[in-house]
Design an enzyme around this catalytic site. Structure first.
Site, mmCIF file in Angstrom:
data_model
loop_
_atom_site.group_PDB
_atom_site.id
_atom_site.type_symbol
_atom_site.label_atom_id
_atom_site.label_comp_id
_atom_site.label_asym_id
_atom_site.label_seq_id
_atom_site.Cartn_x
_atom_site.Cartn_y
_atom_site.Cartn_z
ATOM 1 N N GLY A 46 4.879 -1.214 2.695
ATOM 2 C CA GLY A 46 4.177 -0.148 2.367
ATOM 3 C C GLY A 46 4.916 1.140 2.222
ATOM 4 N N HIS B 101 0.778 -1.061 -0.071
ATOM 5 C CA HIS B 101 -0.182 0.064 -0.084
ATOM 6 C C HIS B 101 0.909 1.232 0.158
ATOM 7 C CE1 HIS B 101 0.627 0.962 4.198
ATOM 8 N NE2 HIS B 101 0.777 -0.669 4.410
ATOM 9 N N ASP B 102 0.513 2.370 -0.870
ATOM 10 C CA ASP B 102 0.860 3.632 -0.711
ATOM 11 C C ASP B 102 2.199 3.555 -1.386
ATOM 12 O OD1 ASP B 102 -1.239 5.211 0.662
ATOM 13 O OD2 ASP B 102 -0.684 3.737 2.365
#
Length: 267
Positions: free
Chosen positions: A139, A121-122
């Site tokens: 992440g 994520h991100d």
């Protein structure tokens, strides 16, 4: 005209581009947009607010836009954006972003993601990258253009890898890797420059010699690293690659710099 297998499940609201192909048993969520000419071969899951560019090929059991593996995630609709001309092989996973991390995960154009590789994520992944089998990003990682990630390598969250760097297989990456860097080892250590990649990017012999000289002064010259870093600052004007490396080092935030095994602390 798009081609959709009758066993596929396309939710109302999904946008399927001209000439796209959705193969058997694929599942496409209501906020998904799939670009023209992109092929989901079979058993592909695409969810969240995910945009996939044009002319990508996505192999069976890839799962794209699935919820971030973060305790901060509370079910918000967040984004995954994948560029054009990407190849995403079997069982690749790419997570959507978190609200706390900006709400978006991005992957650039022409990426080649081998089986079981993972984008957390991100993360923000550049163009023309290659992720070998089971290469994994935690992440919030930032991956530059033309980066090669070796098989079974793993990158700690919030780590940056500069453009044209190469990570060897079975590496645990815990520090930022300079542009053009070559790292290897169980816990990645800087071994030198990615000379093969630089030659592929049309670096001349003179440019290679100049950047290699800079590298030696920075990482293996006399004094502690901070002193050497200060001494090489004027070399930024000699070559754009040197300027890029120095700017990358200056932009560090969360992780220490990945250094040679001796710590770059020659005296």
């Amino acid at each position: 005209m798009s081609k959709i297998d009758p066993t596929a499940r396309i939710a109302d609201g999904a946008v399927i581009g001209e000439g796209a192909e959705i193969g058997p048993f694929c599942v496409v969520g209501p906020h998904v947009s799939i670009g023209a000419g992109t092929k989901l071969l079979s058993h592909v899951n695409v969810t969240a607010d995910t945009t996939i560019g044009t002319n990508c090929t996505i192999y069976p059991f890839a799962s794209l836009g699935t919820p971030p593996q973060s305790l901060s995630y509370k079910g918000e609709l967040t984004k995954l954006v994948i560029g054009n001309d990407c190849t995403i092989r079997e069982s690749v996973t790419m997570n959507a972003g978190t609200v706390a991390g900006g709400g978006i995960t991005t992957v650039g154009d022409r990426g080649y993601f081998m089986n079981c590789s993972h984008v957390g994520h991100d993360c923000h992944v550049g163009n023309d990258v290659i992720f070998a089998t089971s290469a994994t990003l935690g992440g919030h990682c930032e991956i530059g253009d033309f980066v090669f990630m070796g098989g079974l390598s793993a990158v700690h969250q919030f780590t940056r890898i500069g453009p044209q760097a190469m990570v060897g297989g079975v590496c645990g990456v815990r520090g930022d890797i300079i542009p053009f860097g070559l790292v290897n080892g169980q816990y990645a250590a800087l071994e030198g420059l990615n000379l093969i990649g630089m030659k592929r990017r049309k670096f001349t012999k003179d440019r290679l010699a100049m950047v290699r000289g800079f590298y030696q002064k920075l990482f293996h010259g006399p004094g502690v690293f901070a002193e050497r870093l200060e001494r090489v600052q004027p070399l930024a004007s000699e070559d754009p690659a040197i300027a890029e490396i120095l700017a990358f080092i200056a932009g560090g935030k969360h992780r220490a710099l990945c250094l040679p095994e001796d710590g770059g602390s020659h005296s």
